[in-house]
Design a protein around this motif. Structure first.
Motif, PDB file in Angstrom:
ATOM      1  N   TYR A   1       0.764  -1.263   0.093  1.00  0.00           N
ATOM      2  CA  TYR A   1       0.108  -0.047   0.090  1.00  0.00           C
ATOM      3  C   TYR A   1       0.878   1.335   0.064  1.00  0.00           C
ATOM      4  O   TYR A   1       0.125   2.366  -0.016  1.00  0.00           O
ATOM      5  N   ASN A   2       2.204   1.212  -0.032  1.00  0.00           N
ATOM      6  CA  ASN A   2       2.926   2.316   0.228  1.00  0.00           C
ATOM      7  C   ASN A   2       2.726   3.193  -1.157  1.00  0.00           C
ATOM      8  O   ASN A   2       3.046   4.563  -0.785  1.00  0.00           O
ATOM      9  N   SER A   3       2.409   2.826  -2.159  1.00  0.00           N
ATOM     10  CA  SER A   3       2.349   3.674  -3.560  1.00  0.00           C
ATOM     11  C   SER A   3       1.023   4.492  -3.487  1.00  0.00           C
ATOM     12  O   SER A   3       0.770   5.185  -4.265  1.00  0.00           O
TER      13      SER A   3
ATOM     14  N   GLU B 244      -7.546   7.662   0.212  1.00  0.00           N
ATOM     15  CA  GLU B 244      -7.660   6.561  -0.886  1.00  0.00           C
ATOM     16  C   GLU B 244      -7.074   5.376   0.022  1.00  0.00           C
ATOM     17  O   GLU B 244      -7.382   4.300  -0.448  1.00  0.00           O
ATOM     18  N   LEU B 245      -6.030   5.588   0.941  1.00  0.00           N
ATOM     19  CA  LEU B 245      -5.637   4.322   1.424  1.00  0.00           C
ATOM     20  C   LEU B 245      -6.752   3.624   2.416  1.00  0.00           C
ATOM     21  O   LEU B 245      -6.855   2.532   2.391  1.00  0.00           O
ATOM     22  N   TRP B 246      -6.919   4.496   3.313  1.00  0.00           N
ATOM     23  CA  TRP B 246      -8.231   4.072   4.053  1.00  0.00           C
ATOM     24  C   TRP B 246      -9.531   3.411   3.060  1.00  0.00           C
ATOM     25  O   TRP B 246      -9.870   2.340   3.784  1.00  0.00           O
TER      26      TRP B 246
ATOM     27  N   LYS C   7      -9.204   2.008   0.335  1.00  0.00           N
ATOM     28  CA  LYS C   7      -8.759   0.712  -0.115  1.00  0.00           C
ATOM     29  C   LYS C   7      -8.769  -0.303   0.641  1.00  0.00           C
ATOM     30  O   LYS C   7      -8.975  -1.718   0.678  1.00  0.00           O
ATOM     31  N   LEU C   8      -8.073   0.109   2.156  1.00  0.00           N
ATOM     32  CA  LEU C   8      -8.172  -0.956   3.286  1.00  0.00           C
ATOM     33  C   LEU C   8      -9.545  -1.411   3.478  1.00  0.00           C
ATOM     34  O   LEU C   8      -9.749  -2.616   4.005  1.00  0.00           O
ATOM     35  N   GLU C   9     -10.609  -0.356   3.795  1.00  0.00           N
ATOM     36  CA  GLU C   9     -11.867  -0.877   3.841  1.00  0.00           C
ATOM     37  C   GLU C   9     -12.478  -1.790   3.122  1.00  0.00           C
ATOM     38  O   GLU C   9     -13.127  -2.827   3.299  1.00  0.00           O
ATOM     39  N   ALA C  10     -12.210  -1.373   1.708  1.00  0.00           N
ATOM     40  CA  ALA C  10     -12.982  -2.156   0.734  1.00  0.00           C
ATOM     41  C   ALA C  10     -12.073  -3.616   0.798  1.00  0.00           C
ATOM     42  O   ALA C  10     -13.051  -4.675   0.644  1.00  0.00           O
TER      43      ALA C  10
END
Length: 188
Positions: free
Chosen positions: A89-91, A97-99, A101-104
């Motif tokens: 997830y670093n990119s 957006e990170l949050w 993606k993690l939730e999805a």
């Protein structure tokens, strides 16, 4: 002084367990608490202030603060992940957006874990070779996970199921409990 307070706070939060890909809801709540305490959580729900040709210094300052807070928020979220997940997830560019993606990804996996939790409870067997209270606490931990996943189970059903899980050496006690006229609760 407030810098020292934040430094102390962050050092305590550094002790939070890294997210390894399991129990996302617990990690998410801990991370939200950290981000709230650090006054960064707002970037997950507040859009970045837009640039304009006639903006004031105050507006530019607010946008700059939001950009910095977004960077800090993203960094704390990534720091709360295992090395393997960090690399994955670093990119991702922004904290929101990170949050998302993690939730999805991990909330969908939580849905399938409901079936896993129910199966764990149904298949759990109490054995004579381990302390009974230790095993009872494991069952309570599984039932606690039910609450986190909004799975409701009737207490009478739960108590009866736990009685059925007792080993055969407890047969007389099981028989006594099953034939009690009044309902029992988990504490009893």
């Amino acid at each position: 002084m407030s810098g020292e307070t934040v430094k102390e706070m962050t050092s305590r939060f550094a002790k939070l367990e890294k997210f390894e890909g399991a129990d996302f809801r617990r990690w998410q709540k801990n991370m939200q608490f950290l981000l709230t305490t650090l006054k960064l959580v707002y970037v997950l729900s507040t859009p970045r202030p837009a640039e304009s040709d006639d903006e004031t210094m105050e507006h530019a300052r607010l946008r700059s603060k939001w950009d910095n807070d977004d960077l800090m928020c993203r960094g704390h979220i990534l720091n709360g992940m295992s090395d393997v997940l960090f690399d994955v997830y670093n990119s991702v560019e922004s904290a929101k957006e990170l949050w998302d993606k993690l939730e999805a990804k991990y909330m969908a996996e939580d849905a399938s874990s409901k079936k896993f939790l129910v199966s764990n409870f149904n298949n759990y067997k109490i054995v004579d070779t381990r302390p009974i209270m230790e095993q009872f606490h494991e069952i309570l931990r599984i039932l606690g996970q039910f609450t986190k996943h909004n799975i409701s189970v009737d207490e009478t059903f739960t108590v009866s199921s736990i009685i059925d899980k007792l080993p055969s050496s407890w047969q007389d006690f099981k028989h006594t409990l099953k034939h009690k006229k009044e309902d029992m609760n988990l504490n009893e």
